[in-house]
Design a protein around this motif. Structure first.
Motif, PDB file in Angstrom:
ATOM      1  N   TRP A  19       7.102  12.871   5.335  1.00 30.40           N
ATOM      2  CA  TRP A  19       6.558  14.059   4.676  1.00 30.40           C
ATOM      3  C   TRP A  19       5.036  14.040   4.685  1.00 30.40           C
ATOM      4  O   TRP A  19       4.391  15.070   4.869  1.00 30.40           O
ATOM      5  CB  TRP A  19       7.087  14.130   3.243  1.00 30.40           C
ATOM      6  CG  TRP A  19       6.988  15.507   2.657  1.00 30.40           C
ATOM      7  CD1 TRP A  19       5.927  16.042   1.990  1.00 30.40           C
ATOM      8  CD2 TRP A  19       7.975  16.518   2.706  1.00 30.40           C
ATOM      9  NE1 TRP A  19       6.196  17.321   1.603  1.00 30.40           N
ATOM     10  CE2 TRP A  19       7.457  17.649   2.036  1.00 30.40           C
ATOM     11  CE3 TRP A  19       9.267  16.584   3.248  1.00 30.40           C
ATOM     12  CZ2 TRP A  19       8.183  18.826   1.894  1.00 30.40           C
ATOM     13  CZ3 TRP A  19       9.980  17.763   3.107  1.00 30.40           C
ATOM     14  CH2 TRP A  19       9.436  18.856   2.441  1.00 30.40           C
ATOM     15  N   ILE A  20       4.457  12.863   4.485  1.00 27.87           N
ATOM     16  CA  ILE A  20       2.996  12.760   4.442  1.00 27.87           C
ATOM     17  C   ILE A  20       2.399  12.917   5.832  1.00 27.87           C
ATOM     18  O   ILE A  20       1.437  13.660   6.036  1.00 27.87           O
ATOM     19  CB  ILE A  20       2.582  11.419   3.814  1.00 27.87           C
ATOM     20  CG1 ILE A  20       2.966  11.393   2.332  1.00 27.87           C
ATOM     21  CG2 ILE A  20       1.093  11.174   3.980  1.00 27.87           C
ATOM     22  CD1 ILE A  20       2.813  10.045   1.691  1.00 27.87           C
ATOM     23  N   PHE A  21       2.969  12.226   6.831  1.00 29.86           N
ATOM     24  CA  PHE A  21       2.428  12.310   8.185  1.00 29.86           C
ATOM     25  C   PHE A  21       2.681  13.685   8.791  1.00 29.86           C
ATOM     26  O   PHE A  21       1.884  14.171   9.592  1.00 29.86           O
ATOM     27  CB  PHE A  21       3.063  11.228   9.073  1.00 29.86           C
ATOM     28  CG  PHE A  21       2.299   9.953   9.098  1.00 29.86           C
ATOM     29  CD1 PHE A  21       1.625   9.547  10.232  1.00 29.86           C
ATOM     30  CD2 PHE A  21       2.236   9.155   7.986  1.00 29.86           C
ATOM     31  CE1 PHE A  21       0.920   8.365  10.258  1.00 29.86           C
ATOM     32  CE2 PHE A  21       1.540   7.968   7.990  1.00 29.86           C
ATOM     33  CZ  PHE A  21       0.874   7.565   9.131  1.00 29.86           C
ATOM     34  N   VAL A  45       0.841  -1.193   0.000  1.00 27.79           N
ATOM     35  CA  VAL A  45       0.000   0.000   0.000  1.00 27.79           C
ATOM     36  C   VAL A  45       0.879   1.247   0.000  1.00 27.79           C
ATOM     37  O   VAL A  45       1.885   1.328   0.721  1.00 27.79           O
ATOM     38  CB  VAL A  45      -0.939  -0.010   1.219  1.00 27.79           C
ATOM     39  CG1 VAL A  45      -1.796   1.253   1.249  1.00 27.79           C
ATOM     40  CG2 VAL A  45      -1.819  -1.248   1.191  1.00 27.79           C
ATOM     41  N   ASN A  46       0.510   2.213  -0.798  1.00 31.77           N
ATOM     42  CA  ASN A  46       1.261   3.466  -0.876  1.00 31.77           C
ATOM     43  C   ASN A  46       1.185   4.214   0.448  1.00 31.77           C
ATOM     44  O   ASN A  46       0.170   4.189   1.145  1.00 31.77           O
ATOM     45  CB  ASN A  46       0.689   4.329  -2.005  1.00 31.77           C
ATOM     46  CG  ASN A  46       1.573   5.517  -2.320  1.00 31.77           C
ATOM     47  OD1 ASN A  46       1.585   6.506  -1.597  1.00 31.77           O
ATOM     48  ND2 ASN A  46       2.325   5.413  -3.398  1.00 31.77           N
ATOM     49  N   ALA A  47       2.287   4.884   0.791  1.00 30.00           N
ATOM     50  CA  ALA A  47       2.341   5.612   2.063  1.00 30.00           C
ATOM     51  C   ALA A  47       1.291   6.711   2.130  1.00 30.00           C
ATOM     52  O   ALA A  47       0.846   7.083   3.227  1.00 30.00           O
ATOM     53  CB  ALA A  47       3.739   6.201   2.244  1.00 30.00           C
ATOM     54  N   LEU A  48       0.853   7.249   0.991  1.00 30.79           N
ATOM     55  CA  LEU A  48      -0.166   8.282   0.990  1.00 30.79           C
ATOM     56  C   LEU A  48      -1.470   7.776   1.612  1.00 30.79           C
ATOM     57  O   LEU A  48      -2.174   8.521   2.299  1.00 30.79           O
ATOM     58  CB  LEU A  48      -0.401   8.767  -0.438  1.00 30.79           C
ATOM     59  CG  LEU A  48      -1.444   9.865  -0.636  1.00 30.79           C
ATOM     60  CD1 LEU A  48      -1.025  11.121   0.121  1.00 30.79           C
ATOM     61  CD2 LEU A  48      -1.644  10.166  -2.111  1.00 30.79           C
ATOM     62  N   VAL A  49      -1.766   6.492   1.393  1.00 28.83           N
ATOM     63  CA  VAL A  49      -2.984   5.912   1.968  1.00 28.83           C
ATOM     64  C   VAL A  49      -2.901   5.930   3.494  1.00 28.83           C
ATOM     65  O   VAL A  49      -3.881   6.254   4.183  1.00 28.83           O
ATOM     66  CB  VAL A  49      -3.182   4.480   1.445  1.00 28.83           C
ATOM     67  CG1 VAL A  49      -4.387   3.820   2.110  1.00 28.83           C
ATOM     68  CG2 VAL A  49      -3.332   4.484  -0.066  1.00 28.83           C
ATOM     69  N   MET A  89       5.509   2.608  10.474  1.00 29.30           N
ATOM     70  CA  MET A  89       6.583   1.915   9.763  1.00 29.30           C
ATOM     71  C   MET A  89       6.683   0.458  10.212  1.00 29.30           C
ATOM     72  O   MET A  89       6.918  -0.440   9.400  1.00 29.30           O
ATOM     73  CB  MET A  89       7.917   2.629   9.994  1.00 29.30           C
ATOM     74  CG  MET A  89       8.103   3.908   9.200  1.00 29.30           C
ATOM     75  SD  MET A  89       8.025   3.646   7.411  1.00 29.30           S
ATOM     76  CE  MET A  89       9.286   2.409   7.174  1.00 29.30           C
ATOM     77  N   THR A  90       6.488   0.219  11.501  1.00 28.80           N
ATOM     78  CA  THR A  90       6.509  -1.165  11.991  1.00 28.80           C
ATOM     79  C   THR A  90       5.369  -1.961  11.379  1.00 28.80           C
ATOM     80  O   THR A  90       5.552  -3.109  10.939  1.00 28.80           O
ATOM     81  CB  THR A  90       6.406  -1.170  13.530  1.00 28.80           C
ATOM     82  OG1 THR A  90       7.449  -0.367  14.090  1.00 28.80           O
ATOM     83  CG2 THR A  90       6.523  -2.593  14.068  1.00 28.80           C
TER      84      THR A  90
END
Length: 329
Positions: free
Chosen positions: A262-264, A146-150, A193-194
């Motif tokens: 950057w997203i969070f 899954v993309n980090a943006l999600v 991340m975990t």
């Protein structure tokens, strides 16, 4: 009367006659020289490795050398470069923000990495004998795809002040914390991340465990070994090389973590996440593209070079520490 033909058959052979022609190949001929397997491998080395080596040199080695040159200058990204020597590096060492960013990177490397591998080994022990473990393995691997943006959108939905987490905690009488506050944001990034990465390394470790012959587990069961003893005396020794590869992969990944931060982190007034959440990669990007009028490409490139040196040193150290004799079975 006709003259008789001379008797050539009775002519003896002399020692001065020409050299005899034989079928024996000469010493230097190709037919008389057999190539050893090592010679054959050397002949195939250039055709097979040469193109990849050229591509690697063009795409990686030359840019790294160019980055080293840029890091020794002050440069705004265009125009002439001004020689700075090691000033960019000494400035980084004295920069508290860079040291904080490097500290966050090391937290991701060791804290998140330790949690990932503990959970991965625990899941490996649980899933090894579980029915339908292939389906469970696919489910665990899915968060990595899954993309980090999600995850950034999901975090905003769950952890904002009126989000799902606080909606569940309020009826229970629990004080609702500010999940997305600057002091809590990096902890939330570490947890995410975990969650994202555990399934990936569990899949790799399970692939290594699956190749262990069953009679090792049978011997351990006959000896009365518990789960921890099986992990210590059977799984770890026989998957040590796989574990070493996973450790190297995570070391490289942790130093390059950028998009999830950057997203969070969202954006502050100048469009950059809060500095408390910065990693070395975010520091490099923000230094180069912060919009500051001071030339920053030299300092940003110096930061990238230091990150490369850190990765190289850690990988070499890991390989030396985790070096073991290969166990064949």
């Amino acid at each position: 009367m006709a003259r008789p033909a001379p008797d050539v058959m009775t002519r003896p052979a002399t020692a001065t006659s020409g050299p005899a022609v034989t079928d024996t190949p000469t010493r230097g001929s190709a037919a008389g020289r057999r190539q050893s397997p090592a010679d054959q491998r050397r002949r195939l080395l250039i055709p097979f490795v040469g193109p990849a080596l050229i591509l690697y040199t063009v795409l990686f080695v030359i840019p790294i050398l160019a980055a080293v040159v840029i890091s020794l200058h002050r440069w705004a990204g265009s125009g002439p470069m001004t020689w700075a020597g090691l000033d960019n590096y000494t400035t980084l060492v004295e920069d508290e923000l860079f040291l904080q960013s490097l500290g966050n990177t090391l937290k991701l490397l060791f804290v998140v990495g330790g949690a990932i591998f503990v959970l991965s080994f625990a899941l490996t022990l649980v899933l090894r004998d579980m029915a339908g473990r292939k389906i469970v393995r696919s489910v665990l691997f899915f968060p990595h795809l899954v993309n980090a943006l999600v995850y950034g959108v999901l975090a905003g939905f769950v952890f904002n002040p009126d989000g799902l987490a606080n909606a569940i905690l309020r009826p229970l009488g629990v004080s609702t914390p500010q999940w997305l506050a600057q002091d809590n944001l990096f902890v939330l990034i570490m947890i995410t991340m975990t969650w994202m990465t555990t399934g990936y390394y569990t899949t790799i470790l399970m692939a290594g465990v699956d190749r262990i012959p069953p009679y090792f587990y049978e011997d351990a069961a006959l000896a009365g070994a518990n789960a921890w003893q099986r992990l210590r005396h059977v799984i770890l020794p026989l998957t040590w090389d796989v574990f070493g590869v996973c450790a190297v992969l995570w070391t490289i990944t942790s130093v390059k973590i950028f998009e999830i931060v950057w997203i969070f982190g969202g954006s502050s007034g100048n469009g950059i996440p809060p500095t408390k959440t910065w990693t070395a990669a975010v520091y490099t990007y923000a230094t180069a593209f912060s919009g500051d009028s001071v030339p920053a490409f030299g300092a940003a490139t110096a930061s990238a070079i230091l990150s490369l040196v850190l990765v190289t040193a850690l990988v070499v150290l890991l390989r030396r520490v985790m070096r073991r004799d290969v166990i064949e079975f």
